[in-house]
Design an enzyme around this catalytic site. Structure first.
Site, short mmCIF file in Angstrom:
data_model
loop_
_atom_site.label_atom_id
_atom_site.label_comp_id
_atom_site.label_asym_id
_atom_site.label_seq_id
_atom_site.Cartn_x
_atom_site.Cartn_y
_atom_site.Cartn_z
N SER A 75 -1.46 11.70 -3.09
CA SER A 75 -2.53 10.79 -2.65
C SER A 75 -3.85 11.54 -2.52
O SER A 75 -3.88 12.78 -2.44
CB SER A 75 -2.17 10.17 -1.31
OG SER A 75 -0.90 9.54 -1.41
C1 LIG Z 1 2.09 8.13 -3.49
S1 LIG Z 1 3.69 8.79 -3.76
C2 LIG Z 1 3.97 9.79 -2.34
C3 LIG Z 1 3.00 10.91 -2.17
C4 LIG Z 1 3.41 12.00 -1.25
N1 LIG Z 1 3.60 11.50 0.11
C5 LIG Z 1 2.40 13.11 -1.32
O1 LIG Z 1 1.49 13.11 -0.52
O2 LIG Z 1 2.44 13.92 -2.19
C6 LIG Z 1 4.75 7.40 -3.43
C7 LIG Z 1 6.21 7.72 -3.57
O3 LIG Z 1 6.94 6.64 -3.02
C8 LIG Z 1 8.17 6.61 -3.70
N2 LIG Z 1 8.84 5.33 -3.44
C9 LIG Z 1 8.62 4.11 -4.00
N3 LIG Z 1 9.47 3.20 -3.49
C10 LIG Z 1 10.25 3.85 -2.60
C11 LIG Z 1 11.30 3.45 -1.75
N4 LIG Z 1 11.77 2.20 -1.72
N5 LIG Z 1 11.86 4.38 -0.96
C12 LIG Z 1 11.45 5.66 -0.97
N6 LIG Z 1 10.44 6.10 -1.75
C13 LIG Z 1 9.83 5.21 -2.54
C14 LIG Z 1 7.81 6.85 -5.15
O4 LIG Z 1 8.93 7.32 -5.89
C15 LIG Z 1 6.69 7.89 -5.00
O5 LIG Z 1 7.16 9.19 -5.19
#
Ligand SMILES: C[S@@+](CC[C@H](N)C(=O)[O-])C[C@H]1O[C@@H](n2cnc3c(N)ncnc32)[C@H](O)[C@@H]1O
Length: 416
Positions: A75
């Protein structure tokens, strides 16, 4: 010619990022700034990312799905800083991050220190593996990264002093509230009628209450909590209307035809400057809360210059009828001053633009400078407190989200 990206070292880039975030007012707690200085963001980015891109105040895409859409990313730093500050992390805090990648978990690990605990979960096995590897390589082996669906939280390691959700959600699953320690905070980007706000939520017993909210964007939730919106292409992919409720009736073909009719416009005397950033997100949410058919227009600005004034740099809230629409727009009468206006298309354009202009004026006179709406989250089906304000209720599977603007009579039910 020298290549700035090649000359920039990660240490210098990190320092510059922190200076930039501080100058913009995005970093106010010294310990959060220290965390940003400590964690090597480039180590969590794909190998091909240059140092400049890794340390820009922007998203770094880390994975795309089969349709070519971003499914995982690091992000933007300003938003990570905001979420870490609003979550009030301190040494010893136990934290669950939902949506992994490693970088943000490392920042959290810096903030909670050796007496705290960080769990980070993701639904994507590749993301989990990459996060584990990067965290080990950078010295954050204490972070536990687990493969799990957000819907269930991570009960084994709870309760948590903070749960930070880094994926867009339309709902608050019960597990998140249940796994919050007394006094804990839930920080989550919640989509409400097409508008996503990062909410800082406190448990008030029978409901959650937002103590802060900011406009943001995240990749959409996959898994059990996945939801869909209606997308109506009005001119291929260049102009798309998104509808995020079941009440709004919108006929894509009629609205596409409306676009070909002459444009109506109305410009009430309401302006804002870029320093007044809260005004833009406030008016968007105000329009979303009206008891009317509503959608959000996304426009490819490079390809559709004829639709928008050049100064309109935002997605556009729209009022709709079955055959017509009017969207919020902006122009710049003086450098740095933006005037809100209404553009309308279709047989009902004259009425719709006049109504939108009136709503802009009411917002300006009655809501813009006040405390803003209250946002509360209640278990689905639970009785809601009465209100004398204008209230949008967003009905989801687990919860009803209530957005209440004080001082105006009328309940708006079943809009989503
Ligand atoms: C914006 S990224 C996360 C960024 C991370 N927190 C960072 O700062 O580097 C969003 C993540 O949410 C995950 N995601 C989507 N749906 C999900 C779910 N139902 N449960 C867990 N993770 C999920 C995606 O695979 C993705 O890797």
């Amino acid at each position: 010619m020298s290549n700035v990206a090649e000359e920039l070292t990660p240490d210098t880039a990190r320092q510059q990022l922190v200076e930039q975030l501080t100058a913009k007012g995005r970093l106010s707690r010294p310990e959060v700034a220290a965390a940003f200085l400590a964690v090597p963001r480039h180590e969590f980015a794909p190998a091909a990312t240059n140092v400049q891109a890794a340390y820009a105040d922007d998203v770094v895409v880390t994975k795309k799905n089969a349709a070519g859409e971003t499914s995982s990313s690091i992000s933007a730093p300003w938003l990570q800083a905001y979420m870490l500050e609003t979550a009030q992390l301190r040494p010893g805090s136990r934290v669950l991050e939902i949506g992994s990648g490693g970088y943000n978990a490392a920042l959290i690990a810096e903030l909670v220190g050796p007496t705290g605990a960080v769990t980070s979960i993701d639904i994507d096995a590749d993301v989990v593996t990459n996060a584990r590897v990067a965290l080990l390589r950078t010295g954050y082996s204490q972070v536990e990264v687990a493969l799990a669906d957000a819907e269930g939280g991570y009960p084994d390691n709870g309760p948590f002093d903070a749960i930070i959700v880094t994926v867009e959600t339309a709902d608050i699953p019960p597990a998140w509230t249940q796994q919050l320690a007394p006094g804990g905070l839930l920080v989550a980007p919640v989509r409400m009628r097409g508008n996503t706000r990062c909410l800082t939520l406190q448990n008030r017993g029978d409901h959650l209450a937002a103590i802060a909210a900011i406009q943001c964007g995240f990749v959409p939730m996959q898994g059990e909590g996945k939801t869909s919106v209606r997308r109506l292409p009005l001119r291929g992919k260049d102009i798309v209307l998104t509808v995020d409720d079941t009440t709004t009736q919108a006929d894509g073909e009629a609205l596409a035809a409306a676009l070909e009719l002459p444009r109506r416009e109305v410009w009430p005397p309401v302006t804002a400057t870029m320093d007044d950033g809260g005004a833009f997100e406030s008016i968007h949410l105000w329009l979303a809360c009206q008891p009317r058919f509503y959608g959000v227009l996304t426009v490819d600005r490079d390809r559709v210059a004829d639709l928008l004034d050049p100064d309109n740099r935002f997605t556009c809230p729209c009022l709709l009828t079955a055959t017509s629409f009017a969207h919020l727009t902006l122009r710049q009468p003086d450098r740095g001053t933006y005037q809100f206006g209404a553009h309308g298309f279709g047989p009902d354009a004259a009425d719709l633009t006049a109504q939108l202009a009136e709503l802009i004026v009411v917002w300006d006179q009655q809501h813009r400078h006040g405390p803003g709406p209250s946002i509360t989250v209640h278990p689905a089906g639970a009785p809601l407190p009465t209100t004398d304000g204008l209230r949008l209720l967003v009905h989801r599977r687990h919860t009803t989200i209530a957005i209440t603007w004080p001082g105006l009579a009328g309940n708006v039910e079943d809009m989503a």
